[in-house]
Design an enzyme around this catalytic site. Structure first.
Site, PDB file in Angstrom:
ATOM      1  N   SER A 565       1.316   2.397  -4.619  1.00 19.39           N
ATOM      2  CA  SER A 565       0.851   1.772  -5.845  1.00 19.39           C
ATOM      3  C   SER A 565       0.546   2.867  -6.837  1.00 19.39           C
ATOM      4  CB  SER A 565      -0.394   0.950  -5.544  1.00 19.39           C
ATOM      5  OG  SER A 565      -1.153   0.782  -6.709  1.00 19.39           O
ATOM      6  N   TYR A 578      -8.622   1.038  -2.200  1.00 22.68           N
ATOM      7  CA  TYR A 578      -7.180   0.816  -2.358  1.00 22.68           C
ATOM      8  C   TYR A 578      -6.472   2.151  -2.611  1.00 22.68           C
ATOM      9  CZ  TYR A 578      -2.998  -1.696  -4.045  1.00 22.68           C
ATOM     10  OH  TYR A 578      -1.734  -2.196  -4.217  1.00 22.68           O
TER      11      TYR A 578
END
Ligand SMILES: [Zn+2]
Length: 680
Positions: A565, A578
């Site tokens: 990501s 994350y």
């Protein structure tokens, strides 16, 4: 074998088709053709053909005698009225006066006399249907009849079973000559119910659809009764073989290795191991049977003239793999010799088809159909299973003796047979198997669709089994869905075993499943952080390990794609759980690229950002755009290109990345352009 005729259903069909303007003859023809098609022991995958002689009306309102006969490309199981195109009968019958008729002229004459010029080509057996003046004609390759018709003394056996109810036609390849021969034999008998074509199949006739169909069932039942009293020898127990999900990737790799650059290197396998297949595979006579030929010549375009027989895959599988490579090479040499021997008979020459086996049999293992796609491999495996059943039945009453090599070759290389396979161009990822994790979510589902659109077989894995199944259902016959918790190593191993068992192996893995946990680092609990690493790092490691194990067993390289990501490169506030786990994933990608380049495994990261998905919901989009004082559309298009990036855009990049043959260890960004997230 029981008749499936149901008078109520037949009347319903007549009424239903009448509403579409279809006359009763053709309606009943369609109804009973489908009854034949419903039984795989009668016809398989486009095999067999049916007809009715009736009257049509031409443009002047004048009646015309026509033959409605099965058109090529239709399958009896699913045939509809347009599947029996009408051909003018009088000119077809006149062809019988000719001494000779080439295949080209036959096809042209059939097409010229179609009532509807855009209808499909009438069956290659059209002239036989035309020359025999019975109203309804049904033709199948019934397994029980073939067990009697593939015998050295077939005519005597047939006569003993049927008396004068049927007559025999010696083997002649379908087309003009067979049609003439069959008509002569029909004319030299009275009140025949059918014809048995030696080494080929059976025809039945009737004044009504029901009579012709029920005669077929009756005649096949008599053949079954002749076979039934003979006890089948018990299957000998073979040495216990390695599990099929371990053997199949080895086999796939063997085919690829031997194919090299000369022939297609990627194949889909369809494994079968039912009682009949195992009885054949474990029989000491297997190698002898395998050399004899196909049960009916129509099958040669699916299975080739014989299967490849391998020893039982047990003990040292690396040694077995070496034996298999030698056996496939020998199979190819034999096939090329068979081609040269037989092509020499044709002054205009023939072009050799690829020489790789289409059916592979081994004791303890069963058989595998080999195809360019999952549906193609399944058809081949179905035909091979029917061959196995025919061989066992034939051997129970005598000696399986099918049509010889020259006739088999003529059928395999007959342009009208090859036309049945269709000429559709191959898509770029046909022959490839793709596994997508998180396949029920928005990016995963888009990826599954994009790979399927390129022709790949796609296994959709998701924690939410219902979501995985729903996505797979939308992809057609070369896809399946499976519930899989990627944080559970056992579940991941089982999922890869299921894919191997289904298609023979894996080529491309999209490790996509992930989750985003919000919260500042100082306020995150250790459990929250660990669970983020479980899914965003350890689960990818588990999936990658399982993928590499299959890639190495196959020895065909492979492609591994991780969905990292933007957070891995450009952290955002309150997304530390994350970002840190995705940064670790980026390092994992580089590590796999480093350690498996020599295996031909390409490992790359896809870096999408700001995609509408489960991780970026409409509520989150509303909150983030509000906090920036812009509307949602402006927020979503907040990149250098000024365009929102969709899950489909990400999926396209995944497909390209999977096909980039000389790229590994790369981060491929798909975010519309974001300077802060650029790789440096
Ligand atoms: Zn046939």
């Amino acid at each position: 074998m029981k008749s499936r005729w149901n008078e109520t259903d037949a009347r319903d069909a007549v009424e239903r088709y009448a509403r579409a303007g279809v006359a009763e003859d053709l309606a009943l023809r369609t109804y009973s053709a489908r009854l034949l098609g419903a039984d795989p022991s009668l016809v398989l995958h486009g095999g067999g053909n049916t007809s009715v002689k009736t009257t049509a009306v031409d443009l002047f309102g004048e009646p015309v005698d026509v033959l409605c006969v099965k058109g090529s490309g239709w399958d009896l199981a699913t045939i509809e009225p347009p599947g029996h195109p009408a051909v003018r009968l009088t000119p077809l019958r006149r062809l019988r006066d000719l001494d000779r008729l080439s295949d080209e002229d036959m096809v042209n004459a059939q097409r010229q006399n179609l009532m509807n010029p855009s209808a499909p080509n009438p069956s290659v057996e059209t002239l036989l249907h035309a020359f025999i003046p019975e109203k309804f004609i049904d033709h199948t390759h019934a397994l029980a009849v073939l067990a009697l018709a593939d015998q050295p003394d077939a005519e005597a056996l047939i006569a003993a079973v049927y008396g004068d109810r049927v007559a025999c036609v010696p083997y002649v390849m379908p087309g003009f000559d067979l049609a003439r021969r069959a008509a002569e034999i029909w004319e030299s008998h009275v009140a025949l119910e059918g014809l048995v074509l030696i080494n080929h199949g059976i025809f039945s006739f009737g004044a009504t659809a029901r009579q012709s169909y029920e005669r077929m069932i009756d005649l096949v039942s008599l053949a079954e009764a002749r076979l039934a009293p003979v006890a089948r020898p018990p299957a000998q127990a073979a040495r216990p073989a390695a599990p099929a999900d371990e053997v199949l990737p080895l086999l796939r790799g063997v085919l690829s290795q031997v194919a090299g650059d000369r022939w297609p290197s990627h194949w889909i396998l369809d494994h079968r191991a039912d009682e009949t297949v195992m009885a054949l595979a474990n029989d000491p006579r297997l190698a002898d049977w395998a050399g004899r030929g196909v049960a009916t010549p129509d099958h040669v375009i699916r299975t080739k003239a014989r299967p490849l027989v391998l020893p039982a895959p047990s003990g040292d599988l690396r040694a077995w793999r070496g034996t298999a490579v030698a056996a496939v090479s020998a199979f190819i040499a034999d096939y090329e010799a068979y081609f040269r021997r037989n092509a020499a008979r044709f002054p205009t020459g023939k072009t050799q088809l690829d020489p790789l086996p289409r059916v592979i049999v081994a004791p303890g293992f069963g058989l595998a159909g080999v195809g360019r796609s999952a549906p193609d491999a399944a058809v081949t495996a179905d035909v091979a299973q029917s061959w196995a059943a025919t061989v066992l039945a034939a051997e129970s009453v005598g000696r399986f003796t099918p049509v010889g090599e020259a006739d088999t070759f003529d059928m395999e290389y007959w342009s009208l047979e090859q036309a049945k396979l269709g000429k559709s161009a191959e898509r770029r990822l046909e022959r490839h198997v793709v596994v997508v994790t998180g396949g029920g979510g928005s990016i995963g589902a888009a990826a599954a669709r994009a790979f399927a659109a390129e022709g790949a077989q796609v296994a959709v894995l998701d924690l939410d089994a219902a979501a995985a199944l729903a996505v797979a259902r939308g992809l057609g016959r070369a896809a399946f869905g499976l519930g899989c918790d990627v944080t559970d190593p056992t579940a991941v191993e089982l999922a890869f075993a299921a894919v191997n068992a289904r298609w023979g192996g894996v080529d491309i893995v999209v490790s996509n499943a992930g989750t985003a946990t919000a919260g500042a680092m100082v306020s995150l609990s250790d459990d929250q952080l660990r669970s983020s690493f479980d899914i965003n790092f350890f689960a990818h490691q588990t999936v990658a390990r399982a993928a590499v194990r299959v890639f190495r067993a196959q020895g065909m390289g492979g492609a591994l794609l991780f969905n990292v990501s933007k957070q891995a490169l450009n952290p955002g506030p309150d997304f530390g759980a994350y970002g840190t786990s995705k940064a670790a994933l980026l390092a994992l990608m580089r590590q796999y690229a480093l350690e498996h380049g020599a295996d031909g495994v390409r490992v790359n990261a896809i870096n999408p950002d700001r995609i509408r998905s489960g991780l970026l919901s409409e509520t989150m989009i509303a909150a983030r755009s509000a906090s920036r004082g812009v509307d949602a559309a402006t927020y979503m298009a907040g990149n250098l290109l000024g365009e929102e990036v969709t899950a489909e855009d990400v999926a396209q990049v995944m497909v390209f990345a999977a096909m980039m043959r000389r790229t590994t260890g790369a981060v491929i960004t798909v975010d519309g352009g974001n300077v802060a997230a650029m790789v440096r």
